[in-house]
Motif scaffolding. Structure first.
Motif, PDB file in Angstrom:
ATOM      1  N   GLN A 258       1.207  -5.116 -11.271  1.00  0.00           N
ATOM      2  CA  GLN A 258       2.393  -5.256 -10.426  1.00  0.00           C
ATOM      3  C   GLN A 258       2.505  -4.126  -9.403  1.00  0.00           C
ATOM      4  O   GLN A 258       3.490  -4.057  -8.672  1.00  0.00           O
ATOM      5  CB  GLN A 258       3.660  -5.284 -11.286  1.00  0.00           C
ATOM      6  CG  GLN A 258       3.799  -6.510 -12.180  1.00  0.00           C
ATOM      7  CD  GLN A 258       3.007  -6.360 -13.479  1.00  0.00           C
ATOM      8  OE1 GLN A 258       2.452  -5.297 -13.733  1.00  0.00           O
ATOM      9  NE2 GLN A 258       2.976  -7.412 -14.287  1.00  0.00           N
ATOM     10  N   ALA A 259       1.533  -3.230  -9.377  1.00  0.00           N
ATOM     11  CA  ALA A 259       1.585  -2.125  -8.421  1.00  0.00           C
ATOM     12  C   ALA A 259       1.584  -2.666  -7.001  1.00  0.00           C
ATOM     13  O   ALA A 259       1.141  -3.788  -6.732  1.00  0.00           O
ATOM     14  CB  ALA A 259       0.410  -1.187  -8.642  1.00  0.00           C
ATOM     15  N   SER A 260       2.068  -1.848  -6.082  1.00  0.00           N
ATOM     16  CA  SER A 260       2.167  -2.282  -4.693  1.00  0.00           C
ATOM     17  C   SER A 260       0.790  -2.559  -4.110  1.00  0.00           C
ATOM     18  O   SER A 260      -0.229  -2.042  -4.597  1.00  0.00           O
ATOM     19  CB  SER A 260       2.870  -1.209  -3.857  1.00  0.00           C
ATOM     20  OG  SER A 260       2.070  -0.048  -3.781  1.00  0.00           O
ATOM     21  N   ASP A 261       0.772  -3.369  -3.068  1.00  0.00           N
ATOM     22  CA  ASP A 261      -0.483  -3.674  -2.397  1.00  0.00           C
ATOM     23  C   ASP A 261      -1.121  -2.401  -1.855  1.00  0.00           C
ATOM     24  O   ASP A 261      -2.345  -2.237  -1.912  1.00  0.00           O
ATOM     25  CB  ASP A 261      -0.216  -4.660  -1.261  1.00  0.00           C
ATOM     26  CG  ASP A 261      -1.481  -5.012  -0.496  1.00  0.00           C
ATOM     27  OD1 ASP A 261      -2.277  -5.806  -1.021  1.00  0.00           O
ATOM     28  OD2 ASP A 261      -1.676  -4.484   0.622  1.00  0.00           O
ATOM     29  N   GLU A 262      -0.293  -1.475  -1.359  1.00  0.00           N
ATOM     30  CA  GLU A 262      -0.827  -0.228  -0.808  1.00  0.00           C
ATOM     31  C   GLU A 262      -1.533   0.595  -1.882  1.00  0.00           C
ATOM     32  O   GLU A 262      -2.605   1.164  -1.642  1.00  0.00           O
ATOM     33  CB  GLU A 262       0.289   0.590  -0.164  1.00  0.00           C
ATOM     34  CG  GLU A 262       0.874   0.003   1.111  1.00  0.00           C
ATOM     35  CD  GLU A 262       1.829  -1.144   0.827  1.00  0.00           C
ATOM     36  OE1 GLU A 262       2.207  -1.846   1.779  1.00  0.00           O
ATOM     37  OE2 GLU A 262       2.200  -1.337  -0.354  1.00  0.00           O
ATOM     38  N   ALA A 263      -0.941   0.656  -3.094  1.00  0.00           N
ATOM     39  CA  ALA A 263      -1.539   1.445  -4.174  1.00  0.00           C
ATOM     40  C   ALA A 263      -2.864   0.835  -4.624  1.00  0.00           C
ATOM     41  O   ALA A 263      -3.855   1.557  -4.846  1.00  0.00           O
ATOM     42  CB  ALA A 263      -0.568   1.536  -5.347  1.00  0.00           C
TER      43      ALA A 263
END
Length: 349
Positions: A258-263
């Motif tokens: 579920q981490a952000s796309d950027e991460a």
């Protein structure tokens, strides 16, 4: 990684530069190499399912007339396309058919087109037999068939190419008009179908949602470990790289889906950077320049006989030199011909 592996690495390096340059143009958000890595991650998206026949067939009743194919039936005998005009038969006074005009070898595929109608999609009546070439938005006018008086009664209208040998069937647009409102296209947006689809068939008339990008971190971690082992057997000190890959693997396990796309993207780029530095540590890469050809290939027609189809050979291209100044430096390309040979097509070296 032996010499053949080095050549593959160099080929990937050149393709990466060219593809990233084409895809991202003058944008400087990413380096050219990083831009290509992101493009490769997008390729991990599951490809769309082949369109159903009715999804491709919609292209002939979407109101778009541009001389290209609105639908594309597969290579088969007696191919057909049809439209349902309503829940019950209605009066038809005029049918207008726009031919596909952007494909030279297929201009005359529909020369012997026949038009049929039916009330139940089972029993068909031939309403018109064409016997000559017709155009569309250009190169002559479209095929226009008129039915005098009060017209004919039909619920379904089918267009077919009678052919015992397989043939491609593709048209630009089909319009059908009635006597009551002679300017209203009765076929526009109506349910359609066709006898088959082809590799060029595409869904029409609906909004496609772009799937979520999945960054293939685990895949490239495995590739990095294999590369490190290959280089270790060549007496290359790979300990520091292996430690970096181990740390990245731990970070990957900690990173929730579920981490952000950027991460997720940043972790993916970190993995790719380590692997790139690892690849450049190969002692066989003892050169700084590569000669390669940049050319436009035939884009949509899968035929090896390019010589008899010059209409798919776009002018341009060049013979180039790419300078590799290490894993962290931006590659630089120098054009050798630079237009000196005129508007020709650069085919090879």
């Amino acid at each position: 990684m032996r010499r053949s592996g080095v050549l593959r690495f160099c080929a990937v390096l050149v393709c990466s530069f060219v593809f990233a340059q084409a895809a991202f143009g003058g944008e400087k958000t990413w380096s050219l190499v990083e831009a290509d890595w992101i493009r490769q991650a997008e390729a991990w998206i599951e490809p769309p399912k082949p369109p159903q026949t009715f999804e491709d067939a919609r292209g002939a009743v979407d109101g778009v007339k541009d001389g290209k194919y609105g639908f594309h039936v597969g290579h088969q005998a007696d191919p057909w396309w049809q439209v349902e005009l309503g829940p019950k038969p209605i009066r038809v006074s005029r049918i207008v058919v726009y031919n596909r005009l952007d494909y030279e070898p297929g201009l005359h595929n529909a020369d012997n087109l026949i038009i049929l109608t039916s009330d139940d999609a089972k029993d068909w009546t031939v309403r018109h037999r064409n016997d000559k070439f017709f155009g569309g938005v250009a190169k002559g006018g479209p095929l226009e068939v008129r039915f005098d008086g009060e017209g004919i009664i039909a619920r379904y209208v089918r267009l077919m190419i009678p052919s015992q040998t397989p043939i491609f069937f593709h048209l630009d647009e089909v319009e059908i008009y009635g006597p009551d409102k002679p300017e209203v296209n009765l076929a526009l947006g109506r349910p359609v179908d066709q006898s088959s689809t082809s590799p060029w068939s595409t869904p029409k008339g609906r909004v496609e949602t772009k799937p979520e990008v999945v960054y293939p971190v685990e895949y490239f971690l495995q590739r990095g470990r294999r590369l490190a082992e290959d280089l270790r057997q060549m007496s290359v000190e790979t300990g520091p790289f292996a430690a970096e890959l181990q740390k990245l693997e731990e970070d990957c396990r900690k990173l929730y889906s579920q981490a952000s796309d950027e991460a997720q993207r940043e972790l993916y780029l970190r993995v790719r950077r380590v692997i790139r530095r690892l690849a450049f540590s190969n002692p066989l890469i003892d050169f700084g320049e590569l000669l390669f050809v940049k050319r436009f290939t035939q884009e949509t027609y899968p035929d090896v006989c390019l010589n008899h189809m010059p209409w798919v050979s776009r002018p341009g291209g060049d013979i180039c030199i790419i300078t590799m100044a290490g894993p962290d430096a931006e590659p630089k390309v120098r054009n050798i011909l630079n237009g000196a040979l005129g508007p020709g097509h650069v085919h090879g070296m």
